[in-house]
Write an enzyme that holds these catalytic residues in place. Structure first.
Site, PDB file in Angstrom:
ATOM      1  N   ILE A 156     -43.429 -31.287 -26.261  1.00 48.33           N
ATOM      2  CA  ILE A 156     -42.975 -30.115 -25.491  1.00 48.33           C
ATOM      3  C   ILE A 156     -43.442 -28.802 -26.133  1.00 48.33           C
ATOM      4  O   ILE A 156     -43.423 -27.750 -25.492  1.00 48.33           O
ATOM      5  CB  ILE A 156     -41.428 -30.131 -25.328  1.00 48.33           C
ATOM      6  N   ARG A 177     -47.121 -25.522 -24.662  1.00 48.13           N
ATOM      7  CA  ARG A 177     -46.482 -24.680 -23.644  1.00 48.13           C
ATOM      8  C   ARG A 177     -47.302 -24.496 -22.403  1.00 48.13           C
ATOM      9  O   ARG A 177     -46.796 -24.032 -21.391  1.00 48.13           O
ATOM     10  CB  ARG A 177     -46.189 -23.298 -24.265  1.00 48.13           C
ATOM     11  N   ARG A 220     -53.347 -34.077 -30.703  1.00 49.26           N
ATOM     12  CA  ARG A 220     -52.436 -35.228 -30.748  1.00 49.26           C
ATOM     13  C   ARG A 220     -53.135 -36.578 -30.831  1.00 49.26           C
ATOM     14  O   ARG A 220     -52.455 -37.591 -31.074  1.00 49.26           O
ATOM     15  CB  ARG A 220     -51.497 -35.186 -29.535  1.00 49.26           C
TER      16      ARG A 220
HETATM   17  C1  LIG Z   1     -50.366 -32.345 -36.888  1.00 48.11           C
HETATM   18  C2  LIG Z   1     -49.383 -31.317 -36.385  1.00 48.11           C
HETATM   19  C3  LIG Z   1     -48.321 -30.925 -37.170  1.00 48.11           C
HETATM   20  C4  LIG Z   1     -47.388 -29.961 -36.701  1.00 48.11           C
HETATM   21  N1  LIG Z   1     -46.339 -29.613 -37.485  1.00 48.11           N
HETATM   22  C5  LIG Z   1     -45.419 -28.713 -37.010  1.00 48.11           C
HETATM   23  C6  LIG Z   1     -44.281 -28.328 -37.796  1.00 48.11           C
HETATM   24  O1  LIG Z   1     -44.100 -28.786 -38.927  1.00 48.11           O
HETATM   25  N2  LIG Z   1     -43.391 -27.454 -37.264  1.00 48.11           N
HETATM   26  C7  LIG Z   1     -43.548 -26.904 -36.033  1.00 48.11           C
HETATM   27  O2  LIG Z   1     -42.721 -26.114 -35.601  1.00 48.11           O
HETATM   28  N3  LIG Z   1     -44.628 -27.237 -35.271  1.00 48.11           N
HETATM   29  C8  LIG Z   1     -45.540 -28.126 -35.722  1.00 48.11           C
HETATM   30  N4  LIG Z   1     -46.624 -28.475 -34.936  1.00 48.11           N
HETATM   31  C9  LIG Z   1     -46.728 -27.880 -33.596  1.00 48.11           C
HETATM   32  C10 LIG Z   1     -47.842 -26.811 -33.564  1.00 48.11           C
HETATM   33  O3  LIG Z   1     -47.537 -25.733 -34.424  1.00 48.11           O
HETATM   34  C11 LIG Z   1     -48.011 -26.270 -32.120  1.00 48.11           C
HETATM   35  O4  LIG Z   1     -46.783 -25.682 -31.700  1.00 48.11           O
HETATM   36  C12 LIG Z   1     -48.349 -27.356 -31.131  1.00 48.11           C
HETATM   37  O5  LIG Z   1     -49.396 -28.155 -31.637  1.00 48.11           O
HETATM   38  C13 LIG Z   1     -48.790 -26.720 -29.811  1.00 48.11           C
HETATM   39  O6  LIG Z   1     -50.025 -26.127 -30.004  1.00 48.11           O
HETATM   40  P1  LIG Z   1     -50.480 -24.864 -29.175  1.00 48.11           P
HETATM   41  O7  LIG Z   1     -49.526 -23.708 -29.367  1.00 48.11           O
HETATM   42  O8  LIG Z   1     -51.910 -24.592 -29.537  1.00 48.11           O
HETATM   43  O9  LIG Z   1     -50.403 -25.424 -27.672  1.00 48.11           O
HETATM   44  P2  LIG Z   1     -49.977 -24.700 -26.330  1.00 48.11           P
HETATM   45  O10 LIG Z   1     -48.560 -24.276 -26.386  1.00 48.11           O
HETATM   46  O11 LIG Z   1     -50.370 -25.622 -25.212  1.00 48.11           O
HETATM   47  O12 LIG Z   1     -50.859 -23.440 -26.263  1.00 48.11           O
HETATM   48  C14 LIG Z   1     -52.277 -23.538 -26.064  1.00 48.11           C
HETATM   49  C15 LIG Z   1     -52.890 -22.244 -26.534  1.00 48.11           C
HETATM   50  O13 LIG Z   1     -52.405 -21.184 -25.691  1.00 48.11           O
HETATM   51  C16 LIG Z   1     -52.193 -20.019 -26.469  1.00 48.11           C
HETATM   52  N5  LIG Z   1     -50.773 -19.649 -26.385  1.00 48.11           N
HETATM   53  C17 LIG Z   1     -49.793 -20.326 -25.742  1.00 48.11           C
HETATM   54  N6  LIG Z   1     -48.631 -19.668 -25.839  1.00 48.11           N
HETATM   55  C18 LIG Z   1     -48.882 -18.556 -26.555  1.00 48.11           C
HETATM   56  C19 LIG Z   1     -48.083 -17.488 -27.010  1.00 48.11           C
HETATM   57  N7  LIG Z   1     -46.781 -17.387 -26.743  1.00 48.11           N
HETATM   58  N8  LIG Z   1     -48.674 -16.521 -27.744  1.00 48.11           N
HETATM   59  C20 LIG Z   1     -49.988 -16.584 -28.033  1.00 48.11           C
HETATM   60  N9  LIG Z   1     -50.810 -17.561 -27.636  1.00 48.11           N
HETATM   61  C21 LIG Z   1     -50.259 -18.548 -26.904  1.00 48.11           C
HETATM   62  C22 LIG Z   1     -52.641 -20.340 -27.879  1.00 48.11           C
HETATM   63  O14 LIG Z   1     -53.984 -20.015 -28.031  1.00 48.11           O
HETATM   64  C23 LIG Z   1     -52.490 -21.836 -27.956  1.00 48.11           C
HETATM   65  O15 LIG Z   1     -53.326 -22.459 -28.911  1.00 48.11           O
HETATM   66  C24 LIG Z   1     -47.550 -29.408 -35.399  1.00 48.11           C
HETATM   67  C25 LIG Z   1     -48.635 -29.811 -34.614  1.00 48.11           C
HETATM   68  C26 LIG Z   1     -49.543 -30.751 -35.073  1.00 48.11           C
HETATM   69  C27 LIG Z   1     -50.680 -31.181 -34.189  1.00 48.11           C
END
Ligand SMILES: Cc1cc2nc3c(=O)[nH]c(=O)nc-3n(C[C@H](O)[C@H](O)[C@H](O)COP(=O)(O)OP(=O)(O)OC[C@H]3O[C@@H](n4cnc5c(N)ncnc54)[C@H](O)[C@@H]3O)c2cc1C
Length: 310
Positions: free
Chosen positions: A111, A114, A231
């Site tokens: 989840i 986003r 993932r």
């Molecule tokens: C191996 C691994 C370990 C992790 N460990 C942790 C952990 O310990 N703790 C933890 O909390 N999370 C953890 N995460 C989650 C990680 O930090 C991201 O929240 C998650 O992978 C979603 O990535 P994302 O924000 O790129 O994706 P999405 O939410 O799909 O967003 C895609 C892209 O859209 C842009 N975007 C979306 N929303 C915004 C916004 N509000 N502001 C600016 N740009 C935005 C960004 O460029 C983002 O990369 C982990 C993830 C992985 C893969």
């Protein structure tokens, strides 16, 4: 992944019903449309709907009036170019909708992505099934000593059995407490007439993170590939990787040209820092380079050497 007879019939009816359309369809994806693709012990991924195909990517990139596609080799080259240069918006023209059944702890990681539309099964409205995830023995591992977020050696013998027993007993006890608190009778009336039962929205808090939930999850191709890059990566937890691996196969069926470009320029590619490039240049020039004089931290050095398979 037990489905009820009613669920199987619903899926069969959906699959039997075909509709004429002028929109692009993809036979290889149609073949598995609505079918549950098993993941973990009770989970699945089902492709429910999709919009666009490889042609839609090139059509958008060329802003065409017609299909926009030319020879396959030209379309392939264009898709590879777009992927390589992170010209991402043409990929956003394709969309896909999945139905996913997954343990709650996997859903919590999922989840965080986003850029998707989600609708989850309501445990305020409905009663959750007695289905919880128990890892297969080969995935029952100790805490890694070198990586705080990872797994170490696989547990064996008595230790493994003890863990499996605890997981099963705790889950069964939690579900028994859930049902006792709900106090559900056959026709909606309380089973034990002496009290009304606890609201579903409260009783569910007794369940542990390995219980299964379900949702519909819709996203576009660009954000799907971003999700899969993170993932399906070996650093991701095995349980979410298992879902990502199945979804990569749906990607292959759906948009084979984009899938090939995704594997080439994202999944199996590496991002190298400026200092890393300097190290590679020195190695190519025949120099002996040590981590200490590389400008890289020990961890970055290990990561670069893993990419170079040295
Ligand atoms: C191996 C691994 C370990 C992790 N460990 C942790 C952990 O310990 N703790 C933890 O909390 N999370 C953890 N995460 C989650 C990680 O930090 C991201 O929240 C998650 O992978 C979603 O990535 P994302 O924000 O790129 O994706 P999405 O939410 O799909 O967003 C895609 C892209 O859209 C842009 N975007 C979306 N929303 C915004 C916004 N509000 N502001 C600016 N740009 C935005 C960004 O460029 C983002 O990369 C982990 C993830 C992985 C893969």
């Amino acid at each position: 992944m037990p489905l009820t007879d009613e669920q199987r019939q619903e899926i069969a009816a959906e699959r039997a019903d075909t509709r004429p359309t002028r929109r692009a369809t993809v036979p290889a994806l149609e073949d598995i449309l609505y079918e549950p693709l098993p993941v973990l012990d009770h989970g699945f991924v089902r492709v429910i709907d999709y919009m666009g195909d490889d042609g839609a990517i090139v059509q958008a990139a060329r802003v065409s009036y017609g299909k926009g596609t030319r020879r396959v080799s030209e379309d392939r080259g264009l898709i590879q170019y777009l992927m390589r240069h992170r010209h991402t918006t043409p990929f956003e023209m394709c969309e896909i909708k999945y139905h996913v059944k997954l343990p709650i702890f996997v859903a919590r990681q999922w989840i965080r992505h986003r850029t998707a539309n989600v609708n989850e099964y309501s445990a305020r409205y409905s009663i959750l099934d007695n289905e919880f995830y128990i890892p297969a023995p080969e995935h029952l591992a100790a805490q890694a000593t070198t990586n705080r977020q990872g797994r170490g050696a696989v547990l064996e013998g008595e230790a493994a059995q003890r863990v499996l027993d605890l997981l099963r007993e705790d889950s069964e006890r939690a579900y028994a407490g859930y049902v006792e608190m709900l106090n559900p009778g056959e026709a909606g009336q309380p089973r034990d007439a002496s009290w009304p039962g606890l609201a579903r929205e409260l009783a569910r808090m007794n369940l542990s993170l390995n219980f299964y939930t379900q949702w519909y999850w819709k996203t576009d191709l660009h954000n799907l590939m971003h999700f899969l890059t993170l993932r399906a990566d070996p650093h991701a937890q095995y349980e979410i990787r298992a879902y990502a691996d199945v979804m990569i196969d749906t990607l292959r069926r759906w948009v084979p040209l984009a899938h090939a470009a995704f594997l080439e320029y994202r999944m199996n590619a590496a991002s190298i820092s400026a200092s890393g490039i300097k190290v590679i240049r020195r190695l190519l020039a025949g120099e002996t380079v040590e981590q200490k004089d590389s400008g890289l931290s020990p961890r970055e050095w290990r990561e670069l050497m893993a990419v170079l398979e040295r």
